[in-house]
Scaffold this active site. Structure first.
Site, PDB file in Angstrom:
ATOM      1  N   ARG A 216      21.421   6.566  -7.356  1.00 43.59           N
ATOM      2  CA  ARG A 216      21.387   5.238  -7.979  1.00 43.59           C
ATOM      3  C   ARG A 216      21.415   4.202  -6.875  1.00 43.59           C
ATOM      4  NH1 ARG A 216      24.902   3.830 -13.269  1.00 43.59           N
ATOM      5  NH2 ARG A 216      24.071   5.833 -13.940  1.00 43.59           N
TER       6      ARG A 216
ATOM      7  N   SER B  88      21.067   3.151 -16.206  1.00 43.77           N
ATOM      8  CA  SER B  88      22.029   2.889 -17.271  1.00 43.77           C
ATOM      9  C   SER B  88      22.289   1.390 -17.423  1.00 43.77           C
ATOM     10  CB  SER B  88      23.313   3.671 -16.994  1.00 43.77           C
ATOM     11  OG  SER B  88      24.142   3.644 -18.124  1.00 43.77           O
TER      12      SER B  88
ATOM     13  N   ASP C 260      24.365   0.324 -24.470  1.00 42.32           N
ATOM     14  CA  ASP C 260      23.939  -0.119 -23.146  1.00 42.32           C
ATOM     15  C   ASP C 260      22.427   0.154 -23.028  1.00 42.32           C
ATOM     16  OD1 ASP C 260      24.004   2.637 -22.888  1.00 42.32           O
ATOM     17  OD2 ASP C 260      24.904   2.628 -20.896  1.00 42.32           O
TER      18      ASP C 260
ATOM     19  N   ASP D 130      23.214   5.465 -23.954  1.00 40.95           N
ATOM     20  CA  ASP D 130      24.152   6.608 -23.950  1.00 40.95           C
ATOM     21  C   ASP D 130      25.592   6.145 -24.163  1.00 40.95           C
ATOM     22  OD1 ASP D 130      24.565   5.541 -21.410  1.00 40.95           O
ATOM     23  OD2 ASP D 130      24.445   7.462 -20.360  1.00 40.95           O
ATOM     24  N   ARG D 131      25.824   4.824 -24.156  1.00 34.99           N
ATOM     25  CA  ARG D 131      27.166   4.303 -24.429  1.00 34.99           C
ATOM     26  C   ARG D 131      27.140   3.418 -25.673  1.00 34.99           C
ATOM     27  NH1 ARG D 131      27.468   4.523 -18.695  1.00 34.99           N
ATOM     28  NH2 ARG D 131      29.542   5.118 -17.943  1.00 34.99           N
TER      29      ARG D 131
ATOM     30  N   GLU E  81      35.133   9.499 -23.103  1.00 38.08           N
ATOM     31  CA  GLU E  81      35.790   8.881 -21.950  1.00 38.08           C
ATOM     32  C   GLU E  81      35.945   7.394 -22.225  1.00 38.08           C
ATOM     33  OE1 GLU E  81      33.518   9.506 -18.410  1.00 38.08           O
ATOM     34  OE2 GLU E  81      31.834   8.304 -19.070  1.00 38.08           O
TER      35      GLU E  81
ATOM     36  N   LYS F   5      27.165  12.103 -23.123  1.00 32.39           N
ATOM     37  CA  LYS F   5      27.488  10.979 -24.004  1.00 32.39           C
ATOM     38  C   LYS F   5      26.213  10.507 -24.694  1.00 32.39           C
ATOM     39  CE  LYS F   5      27.691   7.824 -20.002  1.00 32.39           C
ATOM     40  NZ  LYS F   5      27.647   8.833 -18.932  1.00 32.39           N
TER      41      LYS F   5
END
Length: 558
Positions: free
Chosen positions: A9, A111, A268, A272-273, A370, A384
């Site tokens: 990243r 992300s 997001d 995935d969130r 988490e 996730k």
């Protein structure tokens, strides 16, 4: 750039420390060679590649272009590639690895990072993110395959290749079929008057959350019009991260007020969130923390399992997981209800891999979460997933509405039954690795060499676990049970008052994070006193252990 368990990243742009055509080609060449070494049937099974909507006009880099270059690399070596033809949520990649029994998966996404960043996330054949030693093996293979292979840049070659497959239509059908196994109240969903607002924060989530609602027979949520279409500039938010709370949700609040919606669901940019907000009776909006939503979803998924399970003996094979910096509320529920709870190291790579191990032993892993608003609600995705989490939250809220309960009221009921778990987390920004190292060295040599702090202000320290060095004062041999990693800093302090605080570095951002929690046994309902005690503990932690002025640290709020 260094290839780690989170893959890569970095900012897009020229040079070896940035995400660009060359570094993507080099990374994929190394990954390809590593997979050839590990799978004799790689050329039969193949890999999946997905991408989000990120793009960087000045360098010409984009997630789609990087994905095509990666596909070209594999196809040039005779490896079949399942390349999604359009943007997808990150969870679709691990889902496809498992569903099509592929050797590996790659998702090109950064992300919720700032707009200039991109990333390269890798999944193994078990459908979970890679863990050590694969990161080191891939990293070495990248070093050995730096020179681009012939025609590495010519991604047009893939379009006519018989090795190129598009899994988009199949996965869109199968994924929504699979998540329906978590739909238990279709009749309530059809009739509910509850209204929802959804924002995908300029990312990929809009279409897929609409489809998820349809799969559960829920009326579609109102989409925030300014944010529903992908836009790599993220023009309406400072940071495209719903974890940052109310600032990202300003437009969602306005739409909810206009349309009379009580609940906001925010993904997001790679979906995935999930963040959730609910309008309270006072008219204020409450944004649930990751731990609070984890408590609600854990309670809900267990309750649905219990009400639909034919076999009462099966509870001994039921598991829930959370990361070590997340709330211990699932542990409290597990103790009372009789199922198993396990904690793992931070990050879904650990929970996904552990879930797969347990599932292979015939166990049922119902849920993992988490505190960084990541939830795994469906065993078909070992990572996730903000899409399934959004629609399962909507069904839970619709069910509770038939009992005249809000999410907030149910959260209080969960805490009343299993004990209040008050949490507080934040971070400091620090761009100097030397300062971070010094800060943690000071904690390990607090009162002379190799001595940890015995207190933090007025709070007495009763236990220490250091997962950088492998020390754990609570174990008979003083060795930590969870895996240790010298490359990242992480120390957990247990206090005599029942408080726990963990300080750790971030793997993807220049942050030192902290997480704190006070757990009370059921029946202790003086929440305000608990909150006050935790606030004082956090203030002491910041003052004595972080020393922000001395270390020139920048607070989250700044």
């Amino acid at each position: 750039m260094e290839f780690g368990t989170a893959g890569l990243r970095a900012a897009m742009g020229a040079g070896i420390s940035h995400m660009n055509d060359l570094t993507i080609i080099q990374t994929t060449q190394g990954f390809c060679r590593y997979l050839e070494k590990n799978f004799s049937d790689l050329k039969k099974r193949g890999v999946v590649i997905g991408f989000d909507a990120r793009a960087h006009l000045s360098s010409g880099g984009s997630s789609k272009r990087f994905a095509r270059l990666a596909a070209n690399t594999f196809i040039s070596q005779g490896v079949p590639v399942y390349l999604f033809s359009d943007i997808i949520p990150t969870p679709f990649v691990p889902y496809t690895v498992t569903h099509l029994k592929l050797c590996a998966g790659i998702m090109v996404t950064a992300s919720h990072n700032p707009k200039q960043d991109n990333g390269y996330k890798v999944y193994w054949e078990n459908g979970a993110q890679i863990i050590s030693p694969h990161d080191k093996g891939i990293s070495q293979a990248i070093e050995q395959n730096q020179e681009p292979w012939p025609q590495a840049w010519d991604d047009k070659l893939i379009d006519s290749s018989p090795l190129l497959h598009d899994p988009y239509a199949l996965v869109n059908k199968e994924y929504f079929k699979d998540i329906q196994k978590q739909c238990f109240y279709r009749n309530i969903n059809k009739e509910t008057n509850l209204k929802f607002v959804h924002t995908s924060v300029h990312g990929v989530g809009h279409k897929f959350v609409q489809l998820a609602f349809k799969a559960f027979d829920l009326s579609p949520p109102f989409a925030v019009p300014e944010q529903k279409d992908p836009d790599p500039d993220f023009p309406t938010v400072k940071y495209p991260n719903p974890e940052e709370g109310k600032g990202v949700l300003t437009l969602s609040f306005a739409l909810a007020e206009k349309d009379g919606a009580r609940i906001i669901l925010a993904n997001d940019p790679d979906a995935d969130r999930l963040a959730v907000a609910e309008k309270q009776e006072s008219g204020e909006w409450k944004v649930f923390s990751g731990n609070e939503l984890g408590a609600l979803l854990g309670w809900w998924i267990f309750t649905c399992w219990k009400n639909n399970s034919r076999d009462t003996h099966a509870i001994k094979d039921v598991y829930m997981l959370s990361s070590t910096v997340s709330s211990k509320i699932l542990r409290a529920i597990a103790l009372k209800e009789g199922f198993h709870f396990e904690e793992t190291l931070t990050g879904f790579k650990w929970m996904g891999n552990r879930a797969k191990q347990l599932m292979d032993q015939g166990k049922a892993v119902l849920f993992a979460f988490e505190e960084a608003i990541g939830y795994m609600c469906c065993p078909a995705v070992l990572d996730k997933d903000g899409v399934s989490a959004a629609v399962i939250t909507a069904e839970m809220a619709s069910f509770l509405a038939t009992r005249n309960l809000s999410l907030s009221q149910q959260l209080k009921a969960v805490y009343d039954e299993y004990g209040f778990h008050i949490t507080k987390a934040s971070y400091f920004i620090c761009h100097d690795p030397k300062v971070i190292q010094q800060l943690f060295d000071n904690l390990r040599n607090f009162d002379g060499k190799n001595t940890y702090p015995k207190s933090c202000g007025r709070f007495k320290v009763s236990g220490i676990r250091d997962l950088t060095t492998g020390y754990d004062s609570s174990q008979p041999d003083q060795k930590a049970i969870l895996p240790t990693s010298k490359s990242s800093q992480m120390i957990t302090f247990t206090f005599a008052n029942g408080g726990v605080a963990t300080m750790r570095t971030s793997g993807t951002e220049p942050k030192i994070k902290y997480y704190s929690e006070l757990c009370a046994p059921p029946g202790n309902s003086d929440v305000e006193q608990l909150k006050k005690e935790l606030d004082e503990l956090v203030n002491a932690l910041e003052k004595h252990f972080f020393q922000p002025e001395k270390n020139k640290l920048q607070r989250q709020t700044e």
